[in-house]
Design a protein around this motif. Structure first.
Motif, mmCIF file in Angstrom:
data_model
loop_
_atom_site.group_PDB
_atom_site.id
_atom_site.type_symbol
_atom_site.label_atom_id
_atom_site.label_comp_id
_atom_site.label_asym_id
_atom_site.label_seq_id
_atom_site.Cartn_x
_atom_site.Cartn_y
_atom_site.Cartn_z
ATOM 1 N N HIS A 166 5.959 13.657 15.908
ATOM 2 C CA HIS A 166 6.642 12.520 15.276
ATOM 3 C C HIS A 166 7.904 13.004 14.562
ATOM 4 O O HIS A 166 7.940 14.114 14.035
ATOM 5 N N PRO A 167 8.936 12.163 14.473
ATOM 6 C CA PRO A 167 10.188 12.587 13.828
ATOM 7 C C PRO A 167 10.081 12.864 12.331
ATOM 8 O O PRO A 167 9.223 12.322 11.628
ATOM 9 N N ARG A 168 11.004 13.712 11.876
ATOM 10 C CA ARG A 168 11.380 13.824 10.474
ATOM 11 C C ARG A 168 12.871 14.116 10.492
ATOM 12 O O ARG A 168 13.434 14.445 11.539
ATOM 13 N N ASP A 169 13.501 14.025 9.334
ATOM 14 C CA ASP A 169 14.925 14.342 9.265
ATOM 15 C C ASP A 169 15.143 15.852 9.244
ATOM 16 O O ASP A 169 14.357 16.584 8.640
ATOM 17 N N PRO A 170 16.237 16.317 9.858
ATOM 18 C CA PRO A 170 16.636 17.708 9.650
ATOM 19 C C PRO A 170 17.098 17.892 8.206
ATOM 20 O O PRO A 170 17.395 16.907 7.521
#
Ligand code: GRE
Ligand code: ZN
Length: 327
Positions: A166-170
């Motif tokens: 799942h995504p997270r921010d860089p």
């Protein structure tokens, strides 16, 4: 309306207080309502599921969740408690809910032990990992292709459960390309690029050569990857640059990846994924409460696809990939 299973459906908690992480994604006006939506599982959420024709929602912790707790002991403790919380909630309506484990990959051995506990004792259907983990301090980031995760991935393969990437921010410190344009962060853009790059790292590391049966789930219709996979392979044939993988990435996409429709309710994009990956590898999802369950369902229910493919995407593929009813 076809009954659906949804599997990128998030929850939060106040004990420990993980729900505060999501505040940045909402305006001050919208936050209190969405905070309540994250905390509720069996009340308003269930009513919306009924209205949307979602028979089963597979719950997962919000993002970045455990992955941003850089103290390994705290991350391990919070993952354990939040997994217990999810299991208790699911136990109230096991006919309507399932869940993915949250894992403290800051400590690979502890994460492996917790995955085994979550699957064999709590009845979870796999794990959802929010991208890289911050380990030891906020600026040290580790991706899942790191050699320290060899035993973790072997255990995932042995348990035969999917991992939802799942995504997270860089981190801003590693993302000068976004400087001065804060809107590039989050779900509008950076989430997808970050997650697609992570997935390419897994492919390029040879992970799927070592574990050919492994299944990784991507949300948001594949985080841009299905659209560009031909070009990636095409260019890597000319300049492989030390790549460890044995096969073209398109092979991994079609054998080791499944994608969900979470937050990407767009028919031309869906048709592209069907063309690249086939209808057996696409699973309905909403991404509640960051997205609207009713909007997701209204889009899906109006699709002019053949009935067998609609049934696969609505629920049959999810039953197979998550082995619902098998365990
Ligand atoms: C998501 O879970 O995909 C998500 C967030 C925050 C904002 C938007 C979004 O975690 O889609
Ligand atoms: Zn999500």
């Amino acid at each position: 309306m076809i009954n659906k299973i949804a599997l990128e459906e998030h929850f939060g908690a106040t004990e420990p207080n993980i729900v505060a992480q999501s505040e940045e994604h909402f305006t001050p006006q919208a936050w209190p309502r969405h905070r309540d939506m994250l905390l509720d599982i069996t009340d308003r959420r269930l009513a919306l599921m009924d209205e949307a024709g979602i028979e089963i929602a597979v719950l997962s912790l919000l993002s970045p969740g455990i992955q941003s707790l850089h103290d390994p002991a705290q991350a391990t403790d919070w993952a354990y408690r939040l997994n217990d919380h999810a299991a208790e909630q699911v136990a109230q309506r096991p006919d309507r809910f399932g869940s993915f484990a949250a894992l403290a990959l800051q400590d690979p051995d502890a994460a492996t032990t917790e995955l085994r506990r979550a699957v064999t004792e709590l009845g979870m259907v796999g794990a959802l990992v929010n991208g890289f983990s911050q380990v030891g301090d906020a600026d040290t980031i580790v991706y899942l292709d790191d050699p320290r995760y060899a035993d973790f991935w072997a255990t995932v393969a042995e348990l035969d459960v999917p991992v939802y990437l799942h995504p997270r921010d860089p981190l801003p410190s590693t993302s000068p390309q976004y400087d001065g344009h804060p809107w590039l962060y989050g779900s509008a853009w950076a989430f997808s690029v970050e997650t697609a790059t992570h997935m390419l790292r897994l492919m390029g590391s040879g992970l799927f050569d070592r574990h050919p049966g492994l299944q990784v789930i991507l949300g948001h219709l594949g985080e841009l990857l299905p659209f560009n996979i031909w070009r990636t392979d095409h260019r890597l044939k000319v300049a492989p640059r030390g790549i460890a993988a044995q096969r073209p990435f398109g092979d991994y996409l079609r054998n080791n990846v499944v994608v969900t429709t979470s937050g990407n309710f767009r028919t031309p994009a869906l048709l592209n994924v069907i063309a690249e990956m086939g209808a057996d590898r696409i699973l309905f999802s909403a991404d509640y409460p960051f997205e609207d369950m009713l909007e997701a369902a209204a889009w899906f229910d109006a699709l002019e696809l053949n009935e067998p493919d609609l049934r696969k995407i609505a629920s049959e593929n999810a039953r197979r990939v998550l082995r619902l009813g098998d365990r």
